[in-house]
Design an enzyme around this catalytic site. Structure first.
Site, PDB file in Angstrom:
ATOM      1  N   ASN A  87     -33.166  -4.989  72.913  1.00 65.37           N
ATOM      2  CA  ASN A  87     -34.303  -3.970  72.502  1.00 65.37           C
ATOM      3  C   ASN A  87     -35.136  -3.786  73.635  1.00 65.37           C
ATOM      4  OD1 ASN A  87     -36.179  -2.452  71.392  1.00 65.37           O
ATOM      5  ND2 ASN A  87     -37.204  -3.725  70.113  1.00 65.37           N
ATOM      6  N   TRP A  88     -34.911  -2.598  74.248  1.00 69.39           N
ATOM      7  CA  TRP A  88     -35.486  -2.418  75.518  1.00 69.39           C
ATOM      8  C   TRP A  88     -37.043  -1.827  75.357  1.00 69.39           C
ATOM      9  CZ3 TRP A  88     -31.620   0.671  79.523  1.00 69.39           C
ATOM     10  CH2 TRP A  88     -30.674  -0.284  79.501  1.00 69.39           C
ATOM     11  N   LYS A  89     -37.253  -1.532  73.965  1.00 64.53           N
ATOM     12  CA  LYS A  89     -38.472  -0.980  73.696  1.00 64.53           C
ATOM     13  C   LYS A  89     -38.725   0.241  74.506  1.00 64.53           C
ATOM     14  CE  LYS A  89     -39.688  -5.441  71.947  1.00 64.53           C
ATOM     15  NZ  LYS A  89     -40.802  -6.195  71.607  1.00 64.53           N
ATOM     16  N   HIS A  96     -38.758  -2.102  62.565  1.00 60.28           N
ATOM     17  CA  HIS A  96     -39.077  -3.141  63.650  1.00 60.28           C
ATOM     18  C   HIS A  96     -40.579  -3.462  63.421  1.00 60.28           C
ATOM     19  CE1 HIS A  96     -40.579  -5.003  67.451  1.00 60.28           C
ATOM     20  NE2 HIS A  96     -39.302  -5.418  67.768  1.00 60.28           N
ATOM     21  N   GLU A 124     -43.113  -3.677  65.156  1.00 57.16           N
ATOM     22  CA  GLU A 124     -43.991  -2.888  65.935  1.00 57.16           C
ATOM     23  C   GLU A 124     -44.022  -1.235  65.267  1.00 57.16           C
ATOM     24  OE1 GLU A 124     -42.305  -3.159  69.752  1.00 57.16           O
ATOM     25  OE2 GLU A 124     -43.053  -5.368  69.664  1.00 57.16           O
ATOM     26  N   GLU A 142     -37.547 -11.192  62.653  1.00 56.37           N
ATOM     27  CA  GLU A 142     -38.455 -11.365  63.645  1.00 56.37           C
ATOM     28  C   GLU A 142     -39.808 -11.889  63.435  1.00 56.37           C
ATOM     29  OE1 GLU A 142     -36.596  -8.970  67.081  1.00 56.37           O
ATOM     30  OE2 GLU A 142     -38.012  -7.674  66.181  1.00 56.37           O
ATOM     31  N   GLY A 158     -42.813 -11.222  71.825  1.00 60.68           N
ATOM     32  CA  GLY A 158     -43.588 -10.830  73.063  1.00 60.68           C
ATOM     33  C   GLY A 158     -44.873 -11.840  73.441  1.00 60.68           C
ATOM     34  N   SER A 204     -39.108 -13.861  71.370  1.00 63.97           N
ATOM     35  CA  SER A 204     -39.288 -14.417  72.579  1.00 63.97           C
ATOM     36  C   SER A 204     -37.992 -15.387  72.757  1.00 63.97           C
ATOM     37  CB  SER A 204     -40.323 -15.472  72.506  1.00 63.97           C
ATOM     38  OG  SER A 204     -41.530 -14.650  72.566  1.00 63.97           O
ATOM     39  N   GLY A 252     -35.918  -8.888  73.121  1.00 67.36           N
ATOM     40  CA  GLY A 252     -36.968  -7.886  73.884  1.00 67.36           C
ATOM     41  C   GLY A 252     -37.010  -7.808  75.254  1.00 67.36           C
ATOM     42  N   GLY A 253     -38.018  -8.766  75.822  1.00 62.85           N
ATOM     43  CA  GLY A 253     -38.355  -8.814  77.195  1.00 62.85           C
ATOM     44  C   GLY A 253     -37.185  -9.357  78.105  1.00 62.85           C
TER      45      GLY A 253
HETATM   46  P1  13P Z   1     -39.312 -10.337  72.857  1.00 60.55           P
HETATM   47  O1  13P Z   1     -38.229 -11.014  72.820  1.00 60.55           O
HETATM   48  O2  13P Z   1     -40.044  -9.661  73.855  1.00 60.55           O
HETATM   49  O3  13P Z   1     -40.141 -11.190  72.178  1.00 60.55           O
HETATM   50  O4  13P Z   1     -39.249  -9.107  71.455  1.00 60.55           O
HETATM   51  C1  13P Z   1     -38.408  -9.278  70.509  1.00 60.55           C
HETATM   52  C2  13P Z   1     -38.214  -8.054  69.775  1.00 60.55           C
HETATM   53  O5  13P Z   1     -39.266  -7.628  69.346  1.00 60.55           O
HETATM   54  C3  13P Z   1     -36.896  -7.416  69.689  1.00 60.55           C
HETATM   55  O6  13P Z   1     -36.900  -6.372  68.600  1.00 60.55           O
END
Ligand code: 13P
Length: 259
Positions: free
Chosen positions: A13-15, A98, A100, A170, A176, A216, A237-238
């Site tokens: 997930n590149w956000k 998600h 967020e 999640e 994050g 994470s 994510g990251g």
């Molecule tokens: P991180 O891997 O950066 O914690 O993000 C997880 C995420 O929200 C994937 O959708």
């Protein structure tokens, strides 16, 4: 049923990251390293990068995904993107609900449910996210939250309609933050979610449902997480923004799950 009916899914997930040149470069590096990984691989990119990344992934085994969807098929909905527009851009996956989106943009379980219906209608594979906040975990509300989000998000379908659906656990406190859930914490939640899926749609459905973990995930933590019986992949994510870490996650090493 055995684990082998559930092919692992590793999704990035590149956000809201990367410009087009960076997106193309990263997609190429992921495509070229996919090799013979036993997992299905997807990258969920910003809307603006969908078509250029689709071009990079054409003919490869890496699938393209989006990060949200709107439930109406067309009309005066400024700023929104429909299921058919996503499919037309080359996406085959879409993230729905998600945390967020829930926290910053007000997505409710009802909205998740409508988005899920729209995604399935366009033959997109939905990744429906659920997870508790730190406060909820600390006040022993985790299972209640997961039950509510599952029941609200997934209600009203026939099991066969949901065959392509993936659930992502999640925990908000792990997203994050660098604080990954332990394999045991993740397994406990995944087992609970699978039981909820069985209550909603039966044991056969639950046994085939892919439940992936996000929060994470790193190259260092993926092997331990994937060694748990109810973890069927990762939503990253990251660590999905750098080819070496994402490619290592794609090639996670768990002898019993290697196909
Ligand atoms: P991180 O891997 O950066 O914690 O993000 C997880 C995420 O929200 C994937 O959708």
């Amino acid at each position: 049923m055995t684990d082998s009916i559930r092919i692992p899914l590793i999704a990035g997930n590149w956000k809201m990251h990367l410009n087009l040149a960076q997106s193309v470069e990263l997609a190429k590096a992921i495509r070229d390293a996919a090799g013979d990984s036993p997992s299905e691989i997807a990258i969920c990119v910003p809307f603006t990068a969908l078509t250029v990344v689709a071009e990079v992934l054409k003919g490869s085994r890496v699938r393209l995904g989006a990060q949200d969807i709107f439930w109406e098929s067309q009309g005066a909905f400024t700023g929104e993107i429909s299921a058919s527009q996503l499919a037309d851009s080359g996406a085959s996956y879409v993230i729905i609900g998600h945390s967020e989106r829930r926290r910053l943009f007000g997505d409710t379980d009802e909205a998740v449910n409508k988005k899920l219906r729209a995604a399935l209608g366009a033959k997109l594979n939905p990744i429906v996210c659920v997870g508790e906040t730190l406060d909820e975990r600390q006040s022993n509300q985790t299972f209640r939250v997961l039950e509510t989000q599952m029941a609200g998000g997934l209600k009203g379908f026939a099991p066969a309609d949901l065959a392509s659906a993936v659930v992502a656990y999640e925990p908000v406190w792990a997203i994050g933050t660098g604080v990954t859930a332990t394999p045991e914490q993740a397994q406990e939640a995944h087992r609970f979610l699978r039981r909820q899926a069985a209550k909603l749609y039966g044991e056969g459905f639950a046994a085939g449902l892919r439940i992936i973990y996000g929060g994470s995930v790193t190259a260092d933590s993926v092997d331990g997480l994937m060694s748990q019986p109810d973890l069927d992949g990762a939503l990253v994510g990251g660590a999905s923004l750098k080819a070496p870490s994402f490619n290592r996650i794609v090639h996670f090493q768990v002898p019993s799950k290697a196909v």
